[in-house]
Design a protein around this motif. Structure first.
Motif, mmCIF file in Angstrom:
data_model
loop_
_atom_site.group_PDB
_atom_site.id
_atom_site.type_symbol
_atom_site.label_atom_id
_atom_site.label_comp_id
_atom_site.label_asym_id
_atom_site.label_seq_id
_atom_site.Cartn_x
_atom_site.Cartn_y
_atom_site.Cartn_z
ATOM 1 N N GLN B 610 51.459 82.898 16.978
ATOM 2 C CA GLN B 610 52.650 82.787 16.124
ATOM 3 C C GLN B 610 53.184 84.200 15.887
ATOM 4 O OE1 GLN B 610 53.163 79.646 15.227
ATOM 5 N NE2 GLN B 610 54.609 79.623 13.538
ATOM 6 N N THR B 611 53.781 84.798 16.923
ATOM 7 C CA THR B 611 54.134 86.208 16.812
ATOM 8 C C THR B 611 55.514 86.435 16.251
ATOM 9 O OG1 THR B 611 54.937 86.115 19.046
ATOM 10 C CG2 THR B 611 52.695 86.905 18.740
ATOM 11 N N GLY B 612 56.394 85.445 16.333
ATOM 12 C CA GLY B 612 57.775 85.668 15.934
ATOM 13 C C GLY B 612 58.622 86.192 17.084
ATOM 14 N N ARG B 613 58.035 86.389 18.256
ATOM 15 C CA ARG B 613 58.807 86.860 19.409
ATOM 16 C C ARG B 613 59.248 85.647 20.219
ATOM 17 N NH1 ARG B 613 58.772 92.521 19.210
ATOM 18 N NH2 ARG B 613 57.021 93.053 17.904
ATOM 19 N N ARG B 615 60.612 85.313 22.964
ATOM 20 C CA ARG B 615 60.390 85.234 24.413
ATOM 21 C C ARG B 615 58.990 84.748 24.734
ATOM 22 N NH1 ARG B 615 60.390 90.906 24.121
ATOM 23 N NH2 ARG B 615 62.614 90.861 24.488
ATOM 24 N N TYR B 617 57.564 82.423 23.054
ATOM 25 C CA TYR B 617 57.712 80.962 22.941
ATOM 26 C C TYR B 617 58.336 80.415 24.208
ATOM 27 C CZ TYR B 617 57.108 82.024 17.978
ATOM 28 O OH TYR B 617 56.652 82.482 16.794
ATOM 29 N N ALA B 618 59.328 81.168 24.707
ATOM 30 C CA ALA B 618 60.005 80.724 25.934
ATOM 31 C C ALA B 618 59.021 80.699 27.092
ATOM 32 C CB ALA B 618 61.169 81.654 26.244
ATOM 33 N N VAL B 619 58.131 81.709 27.138
ATOM 34 C CA VAL B 619 57.095 81.699 28.170
ATOM 35 C C VAL B 619 56.254 80.442 28.053
ATOM 36 C CG1 VAL B 619 54.989 82.822 28.963
ATOM 37 C CG2 VAL B 619 56.975 84.183 28.376
ATOM 38 N N ALA B 622 58.196 77.467 29.312
ATOM 39 C CA ALA B 622 58.325 77.483 30.768
ATOM 40 C C ALA B 622 56.994 77.130 31.426
ATOM 41 C CB ALA B 622 58.780 78.868 31.228
#
Lengths: 102, 635
Positions: B610-613, B615, B617-619, B622
Motif C-alpha cells: 500500500q505505497t500510494g504510488r 504506477r 497499482y497499475a503494475v 497489468a
C-alpha cells in the motif's frame, strides 16, 4: 502490394500496447505518460482496424473514429492537468503529486 | 386473617423499590417514614397473623398460600408459595418485631450519615429477603431468600464503601459464605435428583419422601444432610467458616444488630430445624452438628475474652451463642434451639444497639479500654446494657438467657452427652466472664473519654423494649422442676416431633434437673464474680496474667481468633495469589495470541504494497490481467 496478415497486425498492436503500458509504468514525466497512453489507445485502435479488415467490414474503422475523438478529449483534459501540476509543483514529475497516499 | 400472610414479605420489598427509585429525592423524614413504616406495618400484620394462628389453629397446624407459579420446567414447578407453621411464625415475629425496633433506632443512629435512603433501602431488602427465606414453601424459594440476605449482608458491611478496609470485609463475608452456599446448592441438586421435587411440605414434599424412601444412615441421607449443613455453617458463622463474622462488624452498628446477631446468622439454625427430618435420617451428621456447635462455642468464647473492640467481643459472643443453638439441634432439642434463638435475638440486638449508643457517644471510639465510667453519663443505655449482658451471661432466675441456656444444657445432659455438657458448661462460664468484662471495663471504673452525643428518645425506646423482652422472653418456658409451664415447647411441637423424652424415674429426674440448674447458676455467678475480680476490682492482676510469657502467647492466639485467618491466608489466599501471579499471562490466551500474531504478520506484509504510488497499482493490475489471460488461454 503485399497484404498484411491478421496475425502480423495483431502482433504489432500487442507490441505497441505493451510499449505504451511500459511507458506508463516507468516514466515519471507526466507528458510522457500521456503520450504512452495515446500509444496504448492507438494500439487498441489498430487492433480494431485489423480485425475489421479481416472480416471485410467497416465496423473496425468506425470504432477507430470513436477512439480518436475520445483521445482528443482525453488529451484536452490531460494537458489541463499538466498545466495545473506545473503551476503547483513547478515540475512535471508525477511523484511530486503523491501527497495523498493510500 | 391468615390470608394477609403475603403482605408480610411484600411490604418491605415495595418500600425497598420506592426508596431505590425516588429515595434520593425524599427528605430524611420521608425516607424514615417509608422505611420504618413498611417494617412497622409488616410487624403489625405478623402479630395479627400470629394471633389468629394461635387462637384458631388452621388444619394441620400449617397454612399455605400460593401467590403464583414461579416457573414450570417439566415436572419441576416451584411456586411462590408461603408456608406458615409454628417455626416460621416464630421466625417472622422475631424478624419483623426486632427489625422494626432496629429500624426505629437507625433513624436516629444514621441521621448524620450520607446515603440515608440507601441504608434504609438495603435494610428493607434484607427484611424482605429474610421473610422470604423463612416463609418459603420450597427450597428453591428459600435459596432465593438465602442469597438475598447474603447480598444485603455484603452491601451493608460495605456501607461505608469509601474506606477500602470495609470493602475488604464485605468481600470476605461474601466469599466465605459463598463456600457454604455452594455446598447448599449441591445439596439442593442432590435432593432434586433423587426425590424429584424441592417442595418441603405435604405428602409430595422432600421431608415426607425422604422419610419414606431413605433408610436411616443411608449414604444419600448423609450426603444431603452434610451438604445442607455446609450451607448452614457458612451463614451462621460456625467453625470452620466463622472468620467472616468478626470482620463483618465493619458495617454500621444497627446492621450488626439486625443481620449479624439477631436474624440472618440464625438462618443456618432455621435451615437445620426446617429440614430436621434429613438430619434425623443421618445421625452421624447430626452428631457432627452438635460437635461443631460445641467446639465453636468454646473457641469463640475464648476469643471474645481477649478482644478490645466492643463490637468484636459481641461478634465472637454471637458465634459462640449460635454454637449453643447448633449443639441443641445436634442433640435433637429442636424447640430448645429455637427458644435460645428467640432469647438470643432479644438480648443480642439489645447489646449491639447499646454498643451503638456508646460508640456514637464517644465519637466512634470502639476500643473498650478507652471507655469506662459511662454509668453516670449514659444511664438508660448502661442499665439496658447490663440487662443484656446479664441475659447473655445467663444470670439466674430473672433473665431470658438463663432459661434458654439452661434448657439446652438440660437437653444435652438428657441426651447422654456428658463431654459436650462439660464443654458447654465451660462455655457458659466463659460467656459470663466476657460479657461482664465488657460491662465492667466499658461502663464502670474511671472515665477516659468524654461523651459528645447523648442518645435521643428514638434510640432509648428500642433499648427499653428490648431490655423488657430480654427479661420476660424467658418466662415462656419454665423448667420441669419448677412450674413445668412450657407454652413455647407446646407451641413448637406442632412443627417438630417431640424429642423423645428420656424416661427417668420421676423423682430422680427432678433431682437431677435441680442439681444441673444449681451447677448452671453457680457457673454464671462465678463467671460474673471472676469478671468483677479481674476487670474491676484488681485489673492489674488480669493484665499481669496477659503479660506473663505463657499468657501473652495464649492472649495473642485467642485475640487473633485461634489463627484461623492466618491459616486460611496460608492455605487458600496465598496459593491463589501465587497461582494468579504465575499465570498472569494466561496460558490459554497464549494460543489465541499466536493466531493473532500470524495474522498480524500478514497484515504487515500486505501493508507494504500500500505505497500510494499509482504506477505500482497499475503494475499489479497489468500483471493480474496477464496472469488471468494466460490461465484462460493456456488451460
Amino acid at each position: 502490394m503485399a497484404s498484411v496478415s491478421m496475425e502480423q497486425g495483431l502482433i504489432l498492436a500487442g507490441v505497441l500496447f505493451a510499449l505504451g503500458l511500459i511507458g506508463v509504468l516507468v516514466r515519471r514525466n507526466i507528458i510522457f505518460i500521456l503520450m504512452s497512453i495515446e500509444i496504448m489507445l492507438n494500439a487498441s485502435g489498430l487492433a480494431f482496424v485489423v480485425a475489421g479488415s479481416h472480416q471485410g467490414a467497416a465496423d473496425g474503422q468506425v470504432m477507430f473514429i470513436f477512439i480518436l475523438t475520445m483521445a482528443a478529449a482525453e488529451v484536452a483534459v490531460g494537458l489541463a492537468l499538466v498545466l495545473q501540476l506545473y503551476h503547483r509543483f513547478k515540475t512535471l514529475d508525477v511523484d511530486a503529486a503523491s501527497r495523498m497516499r493510500g | 386473617m391468615l390470608e394477609l400472610l403475603w403482605l408480610i414479605p411484600i411490604l418491605p420489598f415495595i418500600s425497598f423499590l420506592v426508596l431505590v427509585l425516588i429515595g434520593s429525592r425524599l427528605s430524611r423524614a420521608g425516607v424514615a417514614t417509608i422505611g420504618v413504616g413498611a417494617i412497622g406495618i409488616s410487624a403489625v400484620v405478623s402479630l395479627l397473623v400470629g394471633f389468629s394462628f394461635m387462637s384458631s389453629p388452621p388444619p394441620g397446624n400449617a397454612f399455605s398460600q400460593t401467590l403464583w407459579k414461579w416457573m414450570e420446567i417439566g415436572k419441576f414447578e416451584p411456586g411462590i408459595t408461603f408456608h406458615l407453621d409454628a417455626l416460621s411464625l416464630l421466625m417472622i415475629l422475631v424478624v419483623t418485631v426486632i427489625g422494626f425496633l432496629i429500624h426505629l433506632y437507625s433513624t436516629e443512629y444514621m441521621i448524620d450519615e450520607d446515603g440515608y435512603s440507601r441504608f434504609f433501602a438495603y435494610m428493607n431488602l434484607f427484611i424482605g429477603s429474610m421473610l422470604t427465606l423463612v416463609l418459603a414453601d420450597n427450597l428453591i424459594l428459600l435459596y432465593l431468600g438465602w442469597e438475598g440476605v447474603g447480598l444485603c449482608s455484603y452491601l451493608l458491611i460495605g456501607f461505608w464503601y469509601k474506606d477500602p478496609a470495609n470493602g475488604l470485609a464485605a468481600r470476605k463475608a461474601f466469599t466465605i459464605t459463598r463456600v457454604g452456599d455452594t455446598a447448599m446448592a449441591l445439596g439442593l441438586f442432590l435432593l432434586f435428583a433423587n426425590l424429584g421435587t424441592l417442595n418441603l411440605h405435604g405428602d409430595g414434599g422432600i421431608l415426607a419422601l425422604a422419610k419414606s424412601q431413605w433408610m436411616e444412615g443411608s449414604g444419600l441421607a448423609v450426603a444431603a444432610a452434610a451438604l445442607l449443613l455446609g450451607g448452614a455453617l457458612g451463614k451462621s458463622g460456625q467453625l470452620p467458616l466463622q472468620t467472616w463474622l468478626p470482620d463483618a462488624m465493619a458495617g454500621p452498628t444497627p446492621v450488626s444488630a439486625l443481620i449479624h446477631a439477631a436474624t440472618m446468622v440464625t438462618a443456618g439454625v432455621y435451615l437445620i430445624a426446617r429440614t430436621y427430618v434429613l438430619f434425623e435420617l443421618a445421625p452421624s451428621v447430626q452428631f457432627a452438628v452438635a460437635l461443631i456447635g460445641t467446639i465453636t462455642l468454646f473457641v469463640a468464647g475464648c476469643s471474645a475474652l481477649t478482644q478490645r473492640d466492643m463490637k468484636r467481643v459481641l461478634a465472637y459472643s454471637t458465634i459462640s451463642q449460635i454454637g449453643y443453638m447448633f449443639l441443641a439441634l445436634g442433640v435433637g432439642a429442636w424447640s430448645a434451639a429455637m427458644f435460645h434463638f428467640m432469647t438470643h435475638a432479644f438480648f443480642k440486638a439489645l447489646l449491639f444497639l447499646g454498643a451503638g449508643v456508646v460508640i456514637l457517644a464517644l465519637n466512634h471510639e470502639r476500643d473498650i479500654f478507652n471507655m469506662g465510667g459511662l454509668w453516670r453519663e449514659l444511664p438508660v443505655t448502661s442499665k439496658t446494657f447490663v440487662v443484656g449482658a446479664a441475659a447473655l451471661a445467663g444470670f439466674p432466675f430473672i433473665t431470658a438467657g438463663f432459661y434458654s441456656k439452661d434448657l439446652i444444657l438440660w437437653k444435652i445432659w438428657s441426651a447422654h452427652q456428658p463431654w459436650l455438657y462439660v464443654v458447654a458448661l465451660g462455655g457458659a462460664l466463659l460467656t459470663a466472664i466476657y460479657s461482664f468484662r465488657l460491662v465492667f471495663i466499658a461502663f464502670f471504673g474511671e472515665m477516659k473519654s468524654h461523651v459528645v452525643k447523648k442518645p435521643g428518645a428514638l434510640m432509648k425506646i428500642p433499648l427499653t423494649i428490648l431490655a423488657a423482652l430480654a427479661i420476660i422472653g424467658g418466662f415462656f418456658e419454665l423448667p420441669h422442676a419448677w412450674g413445668n409451664w412450657q407454652p413455647f415447647s407446646k407451641f413448637m411441637e406442632s412443627a417438630f416431633p417431640l424429642t423423645a423424652p428420656v424416661e427417668h424415674d420421676g423423682h430422680s429426674k427432678v433431682a437431677a434437673e435441680l442439681t444441673l440448674q444449681g451447677i448452671a447458676i453457680v457457673v454464671s455467678i462465678v463467671g460474673i464474680a471472676l469478671a468483677y475480680l479481674f476487670f474491676l476490682h484488681n485489673r492489674a492482676s488480669a493484665e499481669g496474667i496477659a503479660r506473663s510469657s505463657l499468657g501473652s502467647v495464649v492472649h495473642r492466639f485467642w485475640f487473633a481468633g485461634w489463627g484461623f485467618d492466618w491459616l486460611y491466608d496460608k492455605l487458600f489466599v496465598q496459593p491463589v495469589v501465587w497461582a494468579a501471579r504465575i499465570n498472569k499471562n494466561d496460558f490459554i490466551d497464549f494460543i489465541y495470541r499466536l493466531f493473532a500474531g500470524i495474522i498480524k504478520i500478514f497484515h504487515v506484509i500486505l501493508c507494504l504494497t500500500q505505497t500510494g504510488r499509482v504506477r505500482w497499482y497499475a503494475v499489479g493490475i497489468a500483471f493480474g490481467a496477464v496472469v488471468i489471460v494466460a490461465i484462460v488461454v493456456l488451460s
